[in-house]
Design an enzyme around this catalytic site. Structure first.
Site, PDB file in Angstrom:
ATOM      1  N   SER A 141       0.857  -1.190   0.000  1.00 20.51           N
ATOM      2  CA  SER A 141       0.000   0.000   0.000  1.00 20.51           C
ATOM      3  C   SER A 141       0.888   1.233   0.000  1.00 20.51           C
ATOM      4  CB  SER A 141      -0.889   0.011   1.241  1.00 20.51           C
ATOM      5  OG  SER A 141      -1.521   1.264   1.419  1.00 20.51           O
ATOM      6  N   TYR A 155      -2.042  -0.289  10.466  1.00 17.36           N
ATOM      7  CA  TYR A 155      -2.195  -0.723   9.071  1.00 17.36           C
ATOM      8  C   TYR A 155      -0.962  -0.327   8.264  1.00 17.36           C
ATOM      9  CZ  TYR A 155      -3.945  -1.040   4.298  1.00 17.36           C
ATOM     10  OH  TYR A 155      -4.097  -1.340   2.967  1.00 17.36           O
TER      11      TYR A 155
END
Length: 249
Positions: A141, A155
Site C-alpha cells: 500500500s 495498518y
C-alpha cells in the site's frame, strides 16, 4: 514472460475479485482463495460464463491458519498443473488509535496483513524454489511509504512489513528466474474503504485494478499504482518532514 496460471488470495471481493476478472479476460487459469467460499463460487460461475475456456479452482482459506495456507497452495498447484504467479493480496483495513483501549483491531490487522502474508510467501516460495521459477506478487500500500498517524498507524506498519519482505526477496533473487513484485496501490475504491469520504485521489475499482494488472504483467520490483498522482506522491512522501506526510494519505 506470460504467466498462465495465477493464484490470488483475498479473491472474494475488492481488489482480488477484480484482478481475477481482469486476468480471466486475458485467458489465464486461476486459483482463487478467500474465507468466503460462497462468494468464490459465485465469482467462478460469473467468470466461466464469460470465459468458458479457462480453468478456475477455488478454496476456502483463512490466511491466519498457517498450516492451511501451505496445504491449500500445494493442492491448487497440483490441481492446475503448476502455479507460475501467486498474488499475496488478502488483508484487513481495521485500525484504532494506539493506546486507546482498543488493541484488538490493530492486532488483528497486524496478524493478517503481516504474519498471514509471511505465511503465504513461505508457501509460495517453497513451490517456486522447488521448480526454479515463478512470480511472487505482494500487494502492499502507499501507506507503507511512511508511518501514518492515528487509526492508520498499525495498518501502515503492517504494509511496510510486507514491502520489506518484497525488498528483501527481490535483492536475494535478483539473478534468479524467480521474480518478486511489490505493488503499492494508492486509493482504489473497495469494500474496505467504501465509507471513506469522496476524494479526487480515489480511483474506481476497475480503473485502479487495471493499473495494478498492467504493472504486475511487467514484473518490476516495485510498482506504485495508479501512476498518476501516486508516483509524485510517493516521491514527496520520501522527502517531506514527518509532520506533513499525514496530509497525503
Amino acid at each position: 514472460m506470460t504467466r498462465t496460471t495465477i493464484l490470488i488470495t483475498g479473491a472474494s471481493s475488492g481488489l482480488g475479485a477484480e484482478m481475477a476478472r481482469q486476468f480471466a479476460s486475458k485467458g489465464r487459469d486461476l486459483a482463487l482463495c478467500a474465507r468466503r467460499i460462497d462468494r468464490l463460487e459465485e465469482l467462478r460461475a460469473e467468470l466461466l460464463a464469460v470465459h468458458p475456456s479457462i480453468r478456475i479452482a477455488v478454496r476456502a482459506l483463512d490466511v491466519n491458519d498457517h498450516r492451511a495456507v501451505s496445504r491449500v497452495f500445494g493442492e491448487l498447484d497440483d490441481e492446475l498443473g503448476g502455479l507460475d504467479r501467486i498474488v499475496v493480496n488478502a488483508g484487513l483495513g481495521k485500525g484504532a488509535v494506539i493506546g486507546t483501549g482498543k488493541p484488538e483491531a490493530n492486532l488483528e490487522t497486524a496478524q493478517t496483513n503481516f504474519v498471514g502474508a509471511l505465511a503465504q510467501v513461505e508457501a509460495a516460495m517453497e513451490l517456486f524454489r522447488a521448480r526454479g521459477a515463478g512470480h511472487l506478487v505482494l500487494v502492499s500500500s502507499m501507506s507503507a511509504v511512511r508511518g501514518l498517524p492515528k487509526a492508520q498507524t498499525a495498518y501502515s506498519a503492517s504494509k511496510a512489513a510486507v514491502s520489506a519482505i518484497g525488498e528483501g526477496l527481490s535483492a536475494e533473487l535478483s539473478r534468479s528466474p524467480i521474480s518478486v513484485t511489490t505493488v503499492l496501490p494508492g486509493y482504489i475504491r473497495t469494500p474496505i474503504n467504501e465509507k471513506v469520504a469522496k476524494t479526487p485521489l480515489m480511483a474506481d475499482t476497475v480503473t485502479g485494478v487495471r493499473s495494478m494488472v498492467k504493472a504486475i504483467e511487467r514484473e518490476p520490483r516495485r510498482a506504485v499504482v495508479p501512476g498518476w498522482p501516486w508516483r509524485p506522491i510517493d516521491l514527496a512522501l520520501r522527502v517531506l518532514p514527518t509532520g506533513l506526510t499525514g496530509r497525503f494519505l
